[in-house]
Scaffold this motif. Structure first.
Motif, PDB file in Angstrom:
ATOM      1  N   GLY A 116     -20.109  -5.091  -8.388  1.00 32.53           N
ATOM      2  CA  GLY A 116     -19.499  -3.790  -8.106  1.00 32.53           C
ATOM      3  C   GLY A 116     -19.907  -3.100  -6.828  1.00 32.53           C
ATOM      4  N   ASP A 117     -21.082  -3.445  -6.236  1.00 28.67           N
ATOM      5  CA  ASP A 117     -21.471  -2.714  -5.033  1.00 28.67           C
ATOM      6  C   ASP A 117     -20.599  -3.127  -3.851  1.00 28.67           C
ATOM      7  N   THR A 142     -18.484  -6.829  -0.307  1.00 30.86           N
ATOM      8  CA  THR A 142     -18.476  -6.532  -1.737  1.00 30.86           C
ATOM      9  C   THR A 142     -19.324  -7.553  -2.471  1.00 30.86           C
TER      10      THR A 142
END
Length: 733
Positions: free
Chosen positions: A293-294, A289
């Protein structure tokens, strides 16, 4: 294949088959999975198992296509429909047309762009396109790429229209063997060991929305000695030092979680590590992570591949700090209906499953790179992989540059797969150049794997293994203290089965049989010889080959995968390779490691020259072996270049009779062996290295305690020439 075998077979087969293939209509041979393929159901599986996101759009299916002259612009009209990702020359493409080096292949389709959140980007992924690719979206060039075997990605966000269908055009140029680029076994005029060209898109095309700051790669390098794994996270759109969290899971349970920063590998510590092996291919799940956010899913295996001495001090291949004999198939990865592209994901996995069922623990992926899902299955099944770099004409500055760049890209694309244990930059001297430099780069760039500097012919003395090819073999190179001895190719036993061949006639194998019973018996004989080579120090072997391919009928399976040609009882003989090795006691040494003295002459002797009472005092006395240094596998003590040679030697045997004697010899060409004045063995043809052959009952009866006379006559036919002979006792454990 060996230089000698390849030249002879290829020349003969070229004369016989090249005209036939050129005039033969396209083969209609198909696999059973072809019936499952349709425009709305083609390769629906997620194409990148080591970097998974839930949102993606598969663009495989029907596209427009056209073939134009090399200088043509985007076609105003299209020739028809093509089924992507099958090469244009293949049956499953629906086209089955050749593309020359003076032509371009064009693709077109429209697609609906997925809705993008604020700041998101849309990536267009290509698994592989052969060879030079230019991609436009809505008339805007979004990128170009050279290389037929590595995946590539373009960010197409700025070229998208706000609404309505998006227009995607792909332009491909592929000179095949008229260019210097890596291409494996593709040629414009298929023949012999060279196969139908593959042009254009041959792996999945897909769309993926990602955040502006997103993960591009996850490479996990295990270290079982420290119970840790180093995770290198590649990113785009985020500065070095961006926070990243890496979580390892086993059976859904978190076993390690570490927070770190991009630009520096994140180290996971795994107490009670579960190792990945050929018998227990355990894989940890991984979640990575990125701050912002990705998040992606991945996996890794804890394993170690290395060299090491066995209990006798012989250098072996080690897996997880234990010696393991690696026995694999030469896997071309070709399909009668899809050429480079398997009809379905299940078809692709079938080859790996059957290889395991037939007793192999390794696959040598031969001058081809597969879709990533293929390596996902070798990871899951526990099948070791030796990965070849596809060959080309790399002897020009342009060719060398293309080779080097694609080698780098292929290694980086595949290096996270635990099943890959060996990189092979060159096969049989094809396009070989700068070998020492490539080996040094591979060892430095990826120290977690071994390197075979050149399989088959031009060994430069670097890398981790010494590798020979021998057909049908088997044979092995001389033992070395710092490199393992491996047999990169052998076997090639052929069996054409009516109704399952690419051509009805003019098929070939290195040796051809007429029934599965004959084939199985010959294969079992090879396994017996291979087991003795393993006991002598051989660390690995690769049998040719997984399936028939076009005119070759050397496969363990037919080209359409409809028939497994090897009988179960024959395939079971390979199991002995992974059990206790026999002990080999040298009774009469060869000259392979220490020169042995023989009387010899190259002038035809008069009288019973092979008899114990014959007076050989006028013959020369010299050290074996006898022959030319250019002969594969020869250890020459005395040069012999005439058509015939006669040798004599006396040896003393102990009082205890031999119970399981074997000749240990290397002959090239025809040889007759006499024991105490009587013909004991008649050997036709040649070997490409030292082999063990059992003495039959007649030959055993000729030996007796005390002094024995060995006499040999060898006749040179063609090619290399060599003779050396000894006697061993094989003690099965």
């Amino acid at each position: 294949m060996t230089r000698r075998a390849s030249c002879i077979v290829a020349l003969i087969t070229l004369v016989v088959t090249s005209t036939a293939i050129a005039q033969q209509p396209a083969s209609h041979l198909r696999t059973r999975w072809a019936a499952e393929v349709s425009p709305d159901h083609v390769w629906p599986e997620y194409p990148r198992p080591q970097l998974v996101r839930p949102r993606w759009t598969n663009l495989d299916g029907s596209w427009d296509y056209a073939i134009t002259a090399l200088a043509a612009a985007v076609p105003a009209a299209w020739d028809g429909q093509i089924l992507v990702p099958f090469p244009v020359q293949s049956q499953l493409s629906g086209v089955t047309r050749a593309v020359s080096d003076s032509q371009l292949l064009w693709y077109h389709r429209s697609f609906a762009a997925p809705a993008l959140a604020s700041g998101e980007r849309l990536l267009l992924h290509f698994g592989a396109v052969d060879w030079e690719t230019t991609v436009t979206v809505n008339g805007v060039v979004v990128g170009t790429h050279r290389g037929g075997y590595d995946p590539f990605t373009f960010d197409i966000t700025s070229a998208l229209h706000h609404d309505g269908p998006q227009q995607l055009v792909v332009e491909v140029r592929d000179p095949t063997n008229h260019g210097p680029q890596p291409r494996g076994k593709q040629v414009l005029a298929p023949r012999s060991i060279w196969y139908t060209a593959v042009t254009g898109i041959w792996q999945t095309v897909w769309l993926e929305p990602v955040p502006a700051a997103h993960i591009t790669s996850v490479v996990t390098v295990p270290n079982i000695d420290t119970h840790s794994a180093s995770v290198d996270v590649g990113v785009e759109g985020a500065p070095i030092g961006t926070a990243v969290t890496v979580t390892a899971m086993a059976a859904g349970r978190v076993v390690a979680r570490v927070r770190g920063q991009t630009g520096t590998p994140v180290v996971l510590h795994l107490a009670g590590q579960h190792l990945w092996s050929t018998t227990d291919p355990f894989l940890y799940d991984l979640r990575v992570t990125l701050a912002g956010g990705d998040s992606v899913g991945s996996y890794f295996g804890m394993r170690k591949i290395a060299l090491g001495p066995d209990s006798a001090g012989v250098t072996r291949l080690f897996l997880n700090n234990k010696p393991l004999f690696e026995y694999g198939t030469l896997d071309q990865g070709w399909w009668p209906d899809g050429l480079y592209t398997a009809p379905t994901d299940a078809a692709m996995r079938y080859d790996i499953d059957i290889t395991r069922q037939l007793g192999f623990n390794m696959i040598r992926k031969h001058v081809k790179v597969e879709p990533e899902r293929w390596y996902y299955y070798t990871d899951k099944i526990g099948m070791l992989v030796w990965q070849d770099m596809p060959s080309g004409d790399n002897n020009t500055p342009a060719g060398k540059l293309e080779f080097e760049e694609e080698l780098h890209h292929v290694v980086d694309a595949l290096r996270a797969h635990p099943s890959i244990v060996m990189w092979i930059p060159f096969n049989e001297g094809w396009g070989q150049h700068d070998t020492e430099r490539y080996v040094a780069w591979l060892k430095a760039h990826d120290p977690s794997r071994l390197v075979d500097n050149a399989t088959g012919w031009t060994d430069k003395g670097v890398g981790d293994v010494s590798d020979v090819h021998d057909y049908p073999g088997p044979a092995m190179p001389p033992l070395e203290p710092h490199r393992a001895a491996v047999l990169g190719e052998f076997g090639g036993l052929g069996l054409p089965l009516e109704g399952h061949t690419w051509l009805e006639r003019n098929n070939w194998g290195y040796r051809t049989y007429t029934s599965t019973t004959q084939l199985g018996a010959a294969y079992s004989d090879l396994m017996g010889e291979l087991r003795l080579l393993e006991a002598s120090g051989l660390a690995a072997a690769v049998y040719t080959q997984t399936t028939d391919v076009e005119v070759e009928v050397n496969g363990l399976m037919t080209y359409d995968r409809a028939v497994i040609k090897l009988p179960p009882e024959a395939s079971a003989t390979a199991k002995a390779l992974f059990g206790p090795m026999p002990a080999i006691r040298v009774v009469v040494p060869t000259s392979q490691t220490h020169p042995q003295m023989w009387h010899y002459t190259t002038t035809a002797p008069v009288g019973a020259w092979f008899a114990p009472t014959f007076n050989d005092s006028s013959w020369a006395l010299a050290a074996g072996g006898f022959g030319t240094r250019e002969t594969p596998g020869a250890v020459v003590g005395t040069q012999w270049q005439s058509s015939d040679i006669w040798l004599r030697r006396t040896v003393t045997l102990g009082a205890i009779p031999l119970t399981n004697p074997y000749w240990h010899l290397h002959h090239d060409d025809d040889a007759e062996v006499y024991v105490n004045g009587t013909l004991a063995a008649k050997l036709s043809g040649y070997t490409s290295g030292y082999v063990h052959l059992p003495l039959d009952q007649h030959a055993r009866a000729l030996l007796h305690p005390g002094v024995n006379t060995l006499a040999i006559h060898v006749h040179q036919v063609s090619g290399g020439q060599f003779i050396d002979l000894g006697l061993d006792e094989v003690i099965d454990q």
